[in-house]
Design an enzyme around this catalytic site. Structure first.
Site, PDB file in Angstrom:
ATOM      1  N   ASP A   1       0.292  -1.482  12.125  1.00  0.00           N
ATOM      2  CA  ASP A   1       0.831  -1.915  10.968  1.00  0.00           C
ATOM      3  C   ASP A   1       1.361  -3.364  11.218  1.00  0.00           C
ATOM      4  O   ASP A   1       2.436  -3.293  12.061  1.00  0.00           O
ATOM      5  CB  ASP A   1       1.988  -1.135  10.419  1.00  0.00           C
ATOM      6  CG  ASP A   1       2.589  -1.583   8.955  1.00  0.00           C
ATOM      7  OD1 ASP A   1       2.831  -2.630   8.971  1.00  0.00           O
ATOM      8  OD2 ASP A   1       2.546  -0.767   7.976  1.00  0.00           O
TER       9      ASP A   1
ATOM     10  N   ARG B   1       0.945  -1.264   0.085  1.00  0.00           N
ATOM     11  CA  ARG B   1      -0.025  -0.095   0.141  1.00  0.00           C
ATOM     12  C   ARG B   1       0.791   1.270  -0.008  1.00  0.00           C
ATOM     13  O   ARG B   1       1.903   1.318   0.863  1.00  0.00           O
ATOM     14  CB  ARG B   1      -0.746   0.049   1.258  1.00  0.00           C
ATOM     15  CG  ARG B   1      -2.219  -0.987   1.160  1.00  0.00           C
ATOM     16  CD  ARG B   1      -3.206  -0.446   2.205  1.00  0.00           C
ATOM     17  NE  ARG B   1      -2.761   0.185   3.570  1.00  0.00           N
ATOM     18  CZ  ARG B   1      -3.652   0.914   4.288  1.00  0.00           C
ATOM     19  NH1 ARG B   1      -4.923   0.692   3.883  1.00  0.00           N
ATOM     20  NH2 ARG B   1      -3.365   1.355   5.412  1.00  0.00           N
TER      21      ARG B   1
ATOM     22  N   ASP C   1       5.054  -4.222  10.152  1.00  0.00           N
ATOM     23  CA  ASP C   1       6.180  -3.651  10.717  1.00  0.00           C
ATOM     24  C   ASP C   1       6.271  -4.307  12.253  1.00  0.00           C
ATOM     25  O   ASP C   1       7.281  -4.448  12.993  1.00  0.00           O
ATOM     26  CB  ASP C   1       5.903  -2.081  11.094  1.00  0.00           C
ATOM     27  CG  ASP C   1       6.164  -1.218   9.764  1.00  0.00           C
ATOM     28  OD1 ASP C   1       6.530  -1.986   8.941  1.00  0.00           O
ATOM     29  OD2 ASP C   1       5.532  -0.022   9.872  1.00  0.00           O
TER      30      ASP C   1
ATOM     31  N   THR D   1      -2.040   7.124  -0.179  1.00  0.00           N
ATOM     32  CA  THR D   1      -3.119   6.987  -1.195  1.00  0.00           C
ATOM     33  C   THR D   1      -3.867   5.671  -0.661  1.00  0.00           C
ATOM     34  O   THR D   1      -5.024   5.514  -1.030  1.00  0.00           O
ATOM     35  CB  THR D   1      -2.831   7.005  -2.581  1.00  0.00           C
ATOM     36  OG1 THR D   1      -1.969   5.852  -2.781  1.00  0.00           O
ATOM     37  CG2 THR D   1      -2.368   7.945  -3.134  1.00  0.00           C
TER      38      THR D   1
HETATM   39  C1  PRP Z   1      -1.081  -4.378   4.563  1.00  0.00           C
HETATM   40  C2  PRP Z   1      -1.694  -5.679   4.985  1.00  0.00           C
HETATM   41  C3  PRP Z   1      -2.590  -5.751   3.670  1.00  0.00           C
HETATM   42  C4  PRP Z   1      -2.966  -4.430   3.259  1.00  0.00           C
HETATM   43  C5  PRP Z   1      -4.231  -4.047   3.765  1.00  0.00           C
HETATM   44  O1  PRP Z   1       0.132  -4.440   4.039  1.00  0.00           O
HETATM   45  O2  PRP Z   1      -0.878  -6.532   5.136  1.00  0.00           O
HETATM   46  O3  PRP Z   1      -1.743  -6.315   2.399  1.00  0.00           O
HETATM   47  O4  PRP Z   1      -2.068  -3.562   3.941  1.00  0.00           O
HETATM   48  O5  PRP Z   1      -4.717  -2.792   3.477  1.00  0.00           O
HETATM   49  P1  PRP Z   1      -5.970  -2.694   2.239  1.00  0.00           P
HETATM   50  O6  PRP Z   1      -7.073  -3.657   2.617  1.00  0.00           O
HETATM   51  O7  PRP Z   1      -6.341  -1.371   2.518  1.00  0.00           O
HETATM   52  O8  PRP Z   1      -5.338  -2.886   1.020  1.00  0.00           O
HETATM   53  P2  PRP Z   1       1.226  -3.559   3.411  1.00  0.00           P
HETATM   54  O9  PRP Z   1       0.567  -2.890   2.159  1.00  0.00           O
HETATM   55  O10 PRP Z   1       1.309  -2.323   4.436  1.00  0.00           O
HETATM   56  O11 PRP Z   1       2.438  -3.903   3.084  1.00  0.00           O
HETATM   57  P3  PRP Z   1       3.189  -4.982   4.047  1.00  0.00           P
HETATM   58  O12 PRP Z   1       2.670  -6.230   4.339  1.00  0.00           O
HETATM   59  O13 PRP Z   1       4.700  -5.332   3.214  1.00  0.00           O
HETATM   60  O14 PRP Z   1       3.498  -4.385   5.548  1.00  0.00           O
HETATM   61  N1  URA Z   2      -2.474  -2.711   7.060  1.00  0.00           N
HETATM   62  C1  URA Z   2      -2.173  -2.724   8.531  1.00  0.00           C
HETATM   63  O1  URA Z   2      -0.937  -3.454   8.551  1.00  0.00           O
HETATM   64  N2  URA Z   2      -2.717  -2.300   9.405  1.00  0.00           N
HETATM   65  C2  URA Z   2      -3.910  -1.444   9.107  1.00  0.00           C
HETATM   66  O2  URA Z   2      -4.760  -1.165  10.064  1.00  0.00           O
HETATM   67  C3  URA Z   2      -4.353  -1.253   7.857  1.00  0.00           C
HETATM   68  C4  URA Z   2      -3.435  -1.935   6.760  1.00  0.00           C
END
Ligand code: PRP
Ligand code: URA
Length: 205
Positions: free
Chosen positions: A197, A102, A200, A106
């Site tokens: 997150d 993400r 993280d 945005t």
């Molecule tokens: C997070 C999570 C999902 C997404 C959810 O990943 O693990 O994949 O956000 O958000 P959405 O429903 O609004 O699309 P992120 O993109 O932060 O990547 P990461 O797993 O590398 O931390």
């Molecule tokens: N991704 C995350 O890890 N946490 C949230 O709350 C939304 C998106």
């Protein structure tokens, strides 16, 4: 709507641990494993089986064995924290990978990686702990459908009502299993109360 909330006191107990901001990455990973194990059981409750004739030490009996292929597809990177229980429980499981990230401003997910085994013959379970706007999950579902997946489940740990609605708007056939259904998204599209997150917290970044 094909939606299943994991209703078990242990699930709520474990989700509370994950939400707690004082939970450190090592415990976070263990608890994520435990919740994913419960979700792995729930999301395979109706997996196909076949009869098998065997003999116990006392007499012959018709048992059952698993007969449906299983593929687990984590959405990188946070989805990796949900894979291990599937490997531990289902020795013949295959693993596919979809990379989505993400944008912090945005909240739109960008697709950066894809490696999938054959998908048409079996059950495909996409794992991603957080279902926020639903953009990542809906995109991943489109990718696996294009690759031939027909029997599809999305397993997550925390879902928002907005995310569930969006996934079902785009993919009404996909069953969602989640350990928690939270209140709403905030202005930055994070889930409330949520757990922050997930990626993280899982990896200490
Ligand atoms: C997070 C999570 C999902 C997404 C959810 O990943 O693990 O994949 O956000 O958000 P959405 O429903 O609004 O699309 P992120 O993109 O932060 O990547 P990461 O797993 O590398 O931390
Ligand atoms: N991704 C995350 O890890 N946490 C949230 O709350 C939304 C998106």
């Amino acid at each position: 709507m094909p939606f299943h909330l994991l209703q078990h006191p242990l699930a709520s107990h474990l989700v509370t641990h994950l939400r707690d901001k004082t939970t450190k990455p090592a415990t976070f990973r263990t608890v994520a494993y435990q919740l994913s194990l419960l979700l792995a059981i729930e999301s395979t409750r109706d997996l196909g089986t076949a009869p098998k004739e065997i003999e116990t030490p006392l007499e012959p009996v018709t048992g059952t064995v698993l007969s449906q292929n299983l593929v687990v597809v984590p959405i990188l990177r946070a989805g990796l924290g949900m894979v291990q229980p599937f490997l531990d429980l289902f020795p013949d499981v295959s693993v596919g990978y979809i990379g989505l990230e993400r944008d912090h401003e945005t909240a739109q997910a960008k697709h950066y990686y894809c490696k999938l085994p054959p998908l048409h013959a079996g059950r495909v379970i996409i794992v991603d702990p957080m279902l926020a706007t639903g953009g990542s999950a809906a995109q991943a579902i489109s990718v696996v459908k294009k690759a031939g997946a027909m029997d599809l489940i999305l397993a997550c740990i925390v879902a928002s009502p907005e995310g569930v609605k969006e996934v079902h708007r785009q993919h009404p056939d996909v069953r969602i299993h989640t350990a928690a259904l939270d209140r709403e998204l905030n202005a930055r599209k994070y889930i409330l109360p949520g757990l922050g997150d997930f990626g993280d917290r899982l990896y200490g970044t």
